[in-house]
Design a protein around this motif. Sequence first.
Motif, PDB file in Angstrom:
ATOM      1  N   TRP A 198       0.831  -1.206   0.000  1.00 32.40           N
ATOM      2  CA  TRP A 198       0.000   0.000   0.000  1.00 32.40           C
ATOM      3  C   TRP A 198       0.862   1.251   0.000  1.00 32.40           C
ATOM      4  O   TRP A 198       2.035   1.219   0.367  1.00 32.40           O
ATOM      5  CB  TRP A 198      -0.917   0.019   1.228  1.00 32.40           C
ATOM      6  N   LYS A 200      -2.406   7.808  -1.204  1.00 37.26           N
ATOM      7  CA  LYS A 200      -2.551   8.468  -2.497  1.00 37.26           C
ATOM      8  C   LYS A 200      -3.150   9.871  -2.352  1.00 37.26           C
ATOM      9  O   LYS A 200      -2.928  10.723  -3.200  1.00 37.26           O
ATOM     10  CB  LYS A 200      -3.444   7.574  -3.354  1.00 37.26           C
ATOM     11  N   ASP A 242      -8.267   1.201  -5.134  1.00 39.23           N
ATOM     12  CA  ASP A 242      -8.344   2.258  -4.129  1.00 39.23           C
ATOM     13  C   ASP A 242      -9.020   1.720  -2.879  1.00 39.23           C
ATOM     14  O   ASP A 242     -10.049   1.044  -2.966  1.00 39.23           O
ATOM     15  CB  ASP A 242      -9.170   3.444  -4.651  1.00 39.23           C
ATOM     16  N   TRP A 264      -3.662   3.415  -2.042  1.00 42.29           N
ATOM     17  CA  TRP A 264      -3.534   2.615  -3.247  1.00 42.29           C
ATOM     18  C   TRP A 264      -2.957   1.267  -2.820  1.00 42.29           C
ATOM     19  O   TRP A 264      -1.863   1.199  -2.265  1.00 42.29           O
ATOM     20  CB  TRP A 264      -2.636   3.292  -4.279  1.00 42.29           C
TER      21      TRP A 264
END
Length: 155
Positions: free
Chosen positions: A92, A95, A127, A150
């Motif tokens: 991860w 974002k 997402d 993300w």
Amino acid sequence: MSTPLLSLYRRITRWPAGHWLFSRAICFKAPYFATIAPRFVALAPGRCEVRIHDRRRVHNHIGTVHAIALCNLAELAAGVMTDASLPASMRWIPKGMTVEYLKKAKGTLHGVATPDRALVESDTGYDLPVTVVVTDAGGDAVFRASIAMWVSPRK
């Protein structure tokens, strides 16, 4: 399911001063978060709770906890929750973040991060919205963030 981070948390927090030690270990890995002197209170798949104390070093010019200190608390809680919840094949990165300042932040603050949907294994990236709510000692929400993570497969 237990990720390496979650296993470490469960092992260390059994010791005296274990929550403090875990918090220091996280700040060693990501030093910028040490600026808010966080204390992890709870960590489980899909949930992370972090506390910060109202100290002068996190104040703004009007004597309340600075907006960016609140953002740091939110990003820290969301990142650790995501890391502790993801399947081993996934990674991860934050974002984006949308924040709301709901009232003056004073006193000890308690941030709780939870995902808005299930964290799943996937062959493609996706997402993951994570909500962080920060409350004061009276239980009133002072800050809310939605952090876009993300999530993608490890290569």
